[in-house]
Design a protein around this motif. Sequence first.
Motif, short mmCIF file in Angstrom:
data_model
loop_
_atom_site.label_atom_id
_atom_site.label_comp_id
_atom_site.label_asym_id
_atom_site.label_seq_id
_atom_site.Cartn_x
_atom_site.Cartn_y
_atom_site.Cartn_z
N GLY A 57 46.28 49.70 39.70
CA GLY A 57 46.43 49.55 41.14
C GLY A 57 47.23 50.62 41.83
O GLY A 57 47.65 50.44 42.98
N VAL A 61 38.10 43.34 42.73
CA VAL A 61 39.02 42.24 42.40
C VAL A 61 39.05 42.15 40.89
O VAL A 61 38.00 42.03 40.25
N ASP A 111 43.56 39.19 36.74
CA ASP A 111 44.77 39.18 37.58
C ASP A 111 44.48 38.73 39.00
O ASP A 111 45.40 38.30 39.71
N ASP A 132 43.96 40.41 41.58
CA ASP A 132 44.44 41.29 42.63
C ASP A 132 43.36 42.30 43.01
O ASP A 132 42.34 42.42 42.34
N GLN A 133 43.59 43.01 44.10
CA GLN A 133 42.57 43.90 44.66
C GLN A 133 42.92 45.36 44.42
O GLN A 133 44.09 45.75 44.47
N GLY A 152 51.90 34.99 45.32
CA GLY A 152 51.46 36.38 45.21
C GLY A 152 49.99 36.54 44.91
O GLY A 152 49.53 37.63 44.62
N PHE A 153 49.23 35.45 44.99
CA PHE A 153 47.80 35.52 44.69
C PHE A 153 47.03 36.16 45.84
O PHE A 153 47.34 35.96 47.00
N GLN A 154 45.96 36.90 45.48
CA GLN A 154 45.18 37.64 46.48
C GLN A 154 43.72 37.22 46.55
O GLN A 154 42.97 37.75 47.35
N SER A 155 43.32 36.28 45.71
CA SER A 155 41.90 35.95 45.64
C SER A 155 41.71 34.54 45.11
O SER A 155 42.66 33.75 45.05
#
Length: 379
Positions: free
Chosen positions: A142, A170, A174, A176-177, A306-309
């Motif tokens: 990232g 994604v 994890d 995240d993006q 802290g999750f993004q998806s």
Amino acid sequence: MAGAFPRHEKSLEALRSRGRFRQLMPRDGHDFASNDYLGLAGSDVLRTAASDALARGVPVGAGGSRLLRGNDAEHQRLEAEAAAFFGTEAALFMGGGFTANQAIFATLPQQGDLVLYDALIHASTHDGMRLGRAETRSFDHGDAADAGRVLRDWRAGGGTGQVWIAVEAVYSMDGDQAPLEPLMALADAEGAVLVVDEAHSTGVFGDLGRGLAHGIANRPNVLSLHTCGKALGASGALICGQKVLIETLINKARGFIFATAPSPLNAALVRAALQELQQNPARRDQAWQGITHAQAEARRLCGLEGFQSQILPVVIGDDKRTMGLAAAMQAQGYDIRGIRPPTVPRGTARLRLSITLNTGAEVITAMFEDLARELEASP
């Protein structure tokens, strides 16, 4: 009497002793494990599409590779519709995301080129790179700045070929993006091609579920991969990009040339899934309601954030403790799986919670209540 394959038996026993032995498990309990993010896999949408396709004579089997007699009109209709939907010059339908990723990196980067890949890139990309002829280097997960540093070091060392930057929109474990904006800027500045695996963003992110890279997908130095067995509810994969790259894969990718074509019936199902994304945006909205609810409950009940998806990793660390927690949650009626190395880095074994339309808000809340108790009780 010793078995016929003692080395294999010893290897399997070593996996058992370390808590890494894998075995097939049936589907059971509330779905927190699948990638069926929009609930399409068992939906009436695809059941009806299958029935209609069979009624109009779409074959179940292809009967050969696409370059022989296996090329069906359904494949070509799907590719034309997918290119239009995802905003690219062309598209190529293949049997699965793993095979497609492998084909991309084994075929398109040439000798003298560099594949610059995120440290957490999917195993299929690694297999493709092993089969290819280009040099490969990783950058910190990232971190677009580190990607730039590695690229410039390669140039300073005499590298002159094409650079291919490989990321997942994604990340599958994890959630995240990828930092697509700075990576796109890097690709533009350095004459590189950005290859974006949209496997876990297709259907969930972007306008009408077109993915996180939709705004840049039509650029000549972008190639995107959309798998069809996750949010789209069927199977297969669509490689989308410039016509010259698609034609190169048709002519040179061994995973395409020598493989029996995907089922024409399956192509019809993917077409129906893409139509559903366009005609029923409320399905995606509903999915995001569940995702937002799950993220809030994870924070409220378990202190996880802290999750993004739609992918919520609960990192435990120890392999055996992870599998014990997974078993405890399964016993309470939740299909939750433990993920261990080598799928994830050592010391980061985890529960991978996947939020789909197959599970409602009440069940999501109950699951996090039970998970909170299990995390507290687990030694």
